[in-house]
Write a protein that holds these residues in place. Structure first.
Motif, PDB file in Angstrom:
ATOM      1  N   GLN A  87       0.849  -1.181   0.000  1.00 35.43           N
ATOM      2  CA  GLN A  87       0.000   0.000   0.000  1.00 35.43           C
ATOM      3  C   GLN A  87       0.891   1.240   0.000  1.00 35.43           C
ATOM      4  OE1 GLN A  87      -1.213  -1.407   4.228  1.00 35.43           O
ATOM      5  NE2 GLN A  87      -2.110   0.637   4.035  1.00 35.43           N
ATOM      6  N   ASN A  88       0.336   2.328  -0.537  1.00 32.64           N
ATOM      7  CA  ASN A  88       1.036   3.599  -0.631  1.00 32.64           C
ATOM      8  C   ASN A  88       2.319   3.438  -1.445  1.00 32.64           C
ATOM      9  OD1 ASN A  88      -0.978   4.926   0.978  1.00 32.64           O
ATOM     10  ND2 ASN A  88      -0.131   3.846   2.749  1.00 32.64           N
ATOM     11  N   ASN A  89       3.301   4.280  -1.227  1.00 33.79           N
ATOM     12  CA  ASN A  89       4.499   4.279  -2.062  1.00 33.79           C
ATOM     13  C   ASN A  89       5.313   3.004  -1.860  1.00 33.79           C
ATOM     14  OD1 ASN A  89       6.683   4.911  -3.631  1.00 33.79           O
ATOM     15  ND2 ASN A  89       7.396   6.618  -2.376  1.00 33.79           N
ATOM     16  N   CYS A  90       5.480   2.237  -2.920  1.00 30.63           N
ATOM     17  CA  CYS A  90       6.296   1.022  -2.841  1.00 30.63           C
ATOM     18  C   CYS A  90       7.302   0.998  -3.989  1.00 30.63           C
ATOM     19  CB  CYS A  90       5.421  -0.224  -2.843  1.00 30.63           C
ATOM     20  SG  CYS A  90       4.258  -0.349  -4.200  1.00 30.63           S
ATOM     21  N   ASN A  91       7.836   2.163  -4.313  1.00 29.85           N
ATOM     22  CA  ASN A  91       8.739   2.284  -5.442  1.00 29.85           C
ATOM     23  C   ASN A  91       9.995   1.434  -5.253  1.00 29.85           C
ATOM     24  OD1 ASN A  91       9.265   3.436  -8.003  1.00 29.85           O
ATOM     25  ND2 ASN A  91      10.729   4.848  -7.079  1.00 29.85           N
ATOM     26  N   ASN A  92      10.450   0.878  -6.366  1.00 30.79           N
ATOM     27  CA  ASN A  92      11.640   0.018  -6.372  1.00 30.79           C
ATOM     28  C   ASN A  92      11.445  -1.211  -5.492  1.00 30.79           C
ATOM     29  OD1 ASN A  92      13.105   1.682  -8.153  1.00 30.79           O
ATOM     30  ND2 ASN A  92      13.813   2.977  -6.457  1.00 30.79           N
ATOM     31  N   THR A  93      10.327  -1.884  -5.700  1.00 32.53           N
ATOM     32  CA  THR A  93      10.056  -3.164  -5.039  1.00 32.53           C
ATOM     33  C   THR A  93      10.304  -4.290  -6.037  1.00 32.53           C
ATOM     34  OG1 THR A  93       8.455  -2.322  -3.437  1.00 32.53           O
ATOM     35  CG2 THR A  93       8.228  -4.613  -4.090  1.00 32.53           C
ATOM     36  N   GLU A  94      10.972  -5.319  -5.576  1.00 31.47           N
ATOM     37  CA  GLU A  94      11.250  -6.472  -6.434  1.00 31.47           C
ATOM     38  C   GLU A  94      10.937  -7.748  -5.675  1.00 31.47           C
ATOM     39  OE1 GLU A  94      14.803  -8.345  -9.242  1.00 31.47           O
ATOM     40  OE2 GLU A  94      15.300  -6.868  -7.702  1.00 31.47           O
ATOM     41  N   MET A  95      10.238  -8.661  -6.349  1.00 28.29           N
ATOM     42  CA  MET A  95       9.951  -9.986  -5.806  1.00 28.29           C
ATOM     43  C   MET A  95      10.394 -11.011  -6.835  1.00 28.29           C
ATOM     44  SD  MET A  95       6.106  -9.044  -4.551  1.00 28.29           S
ATOM     45  CE  MET A  95       5.973  -7.873  -5.914  1.00 28.29           C
ATOM     46  N   ALA A 148      -1.544   1.338  -3.688  1.00 32.40           N
ATOM     47  CA  ALA A 148      -0.110   1.152  -3.954  1.00 32.40           C
ATOM     48  C   ALA A 148       0.301   1.819  -5.257  1.00 32.40           C
ATOM     49  CB  ALA A 148       0.217  -0.330  -3.986  1.00 32.40           C
ATOM     50  N   TYR A 149       1.516   2.379  -5.266  1.00 30.05           N
ATOM     51  CA  TYR A 149       2.041   2.964  -6.492  1.00 30.05           C
ATOM     52  C   TYR A 149       3.570   2.885  -6.468  1.00 30.05           C
ATOM     53  CZ  TYR A 149       2.880   7.124  -3.579  1.00 30.05           C
ATOM     54  OH  TYR A 149       3.286   7.976  -2.589  1.00 30.05           O
ATOM     55  N   GLY A 150       4.157   3.050  -7.650  1.00 27.79           N
ATOM     56  CA  GLY A 150       5.607   2.969  -7.777  1.00 27.79           C
ATOM     57  C   GLY A 150       6.001   1.806  -8.669  1.00 27.79           C
ATOM     58  N   SER A 151       7.277   1.691  -8.933  1.00 31.60           N
ATOM     59  CA  SER A 151       7.812   0.644  -9.790  1.00 31.60           C
ATOM     60  C   SER A 151       7.927  -0.664  -9.018  1.00 31.60           C
ATOM     61  CB  SER A 151       9.186   1.074 -10.316  1.00 31.60           C
ATOM     62  OG  SER A 151       9.782   0.016 -11.031  1.00 31.60           O
ATOM     63  N   VAL A 152       7.224  -1.691  -9.522  1.00 37.52           N
ATOM     64  CA  VAL A 152       7.209  -2.991  -8.858  1.00 37.52           C
ATOM     65  C   VAL A 152       7.529  -4.067  -9.891  1.00 37.52           C
ATOM     66  CG1 VAL A 152       5.800  -4.685  -7.618  1.00 37.52           C
ATOM     67  CG2 VAL A 152       5.507  -2.246  -7.153  1.00 37.52           C
ATOM     68  N   SER A 153       8.432  -4.969  -9.549  1.00 32.78           N
ATOM     69  CA  SER A 153       8.793  -6.065 -10.438  1.00 32.78           C
ATOM     70  C   SER A 153       8.513  -7.391  -9.746  1.00 32.78           C
ATOM     71  CB  SER A 153      10.274  -5.971 -10.821  1.00 32.78           C
ATOM     72  OG  SER A 153      10.647  -7.074 -11.623  1.00 32.78           O
TER      73      SER A 153
END
Length: 250
Positions: free
Chosen positions: A187-195, A221-226
């Motif tokens: 939730q909310n800003n999760c920029n530069n998340t990688e799983m 949730a927002y931001g770059s997620v991989s």
């Protein structure tokens, strides 16, 4: 204990009446999972000022390992406080805190590791049955969780809330029937998340709002997620946030 010291809890059950409060530079070491046990009654660590069996606040360079946490609690709502407190480990406004080779069976509640406004937090090789989340990271930076085995009874295996630069990899996360929401929740800003390279299964109870592999909580949730090179099966909700290639489904 002073910075650089190791507190060594030899194999035994330690019945605590309040939290263990750590200082900077301390290593809290046990003899291993199901050997060194920290045990609390159902009413222990159920207030906002004492909300965890081990508390870290405004400290740095701390390591916690080789410990099993147990509680006399028989459910997440014991004494009306279970939904808010009784974490295993809290990390507040800290840096460079590592938790590894620890465990918690059912009815430690709320979270196994609850970190807030902290940087450089690591959690690995832990065996967890969730009361709420296996790891909950709130407004943190540079978080890594890997090689954990998490059985989700309620909320999520790993959850990021306003946390950036987080990597979750090589975890195995599965769900109790008619229970948990998601393996990963954001939730909310999760920029530069990688799983990557995670195994997820059995989030399959038929509820349109839950049972996700990766959940975007309330669409916030927002931001770059991989999300790439993961294997998941028997999950009704799929991936709500994150892109990637090489995932294996069913």
């Amino acid at each position: 204990a002073q910075a650089g010291d190791t507190i060594y809890l030899h194999q035994a059950q330690y019945n605590i009446s309040g939290p263990i409060v750590l200082k900077s530079g301390i290593t809290l070491r046990g003899d291993g999972i199901n050997k060194t046990i920290i045990y609390g009654a159902a009413n222990v660590c159920t207030t906002s000022s004492q909300d965890a069996y081990v508390m870290c606040k405004n400290i740095s360079n701390v390591e916690i390992y080789g410990i099993t946490f147990k509680s006399a609690s028989t459910g997440p709502q014991d004494n009306g406080h279970g939904s808010l407190y009784r974490n295993c480990i809290t990390i507040r406004e800290c840096s460079y805190v590592t938790v590894h080779d620890c465990s918690a069976p059912k009815w430690i509640y709320l979270d196994f590791v609850k970190a807030s406004k902290s940087t450089d937090v690591k959690m690995y090789n832990c065996d967890i049955v969730t009361g709420h989340a296996g790891g909950y990271f709130y407004q943190c930076q540079r978080v890594e969780a890997y090689d954990n085995r998490i059985l989700v009874y309620t909320n999520a295996g790993l959850r990021g809330d306003g946390t950036t630069n987080q990597v979750f990899h090589h975890n195995t996360i599965w769900c109790d029937y008619n229970s948990g929401n998601a393996a990963f929740e954001f939730q909310n800003n999760c920029n530069n998340t990688e799983m990557h390279h995670n195994l997820v299964y059995d989030f399959n109870y038929q509820d349109p709002d839950y049972r996700f592999v990766v959940q975007n909580y309330a669409g916030s949730a927002y931001g770059s997620v991989s999300f790439h090179d993961n294997v998941y099966w028997n999950c009704s909700g799929g991936v709500q946030i994150g892109t990637g290639s090489g995932n294996q489904v069913n």
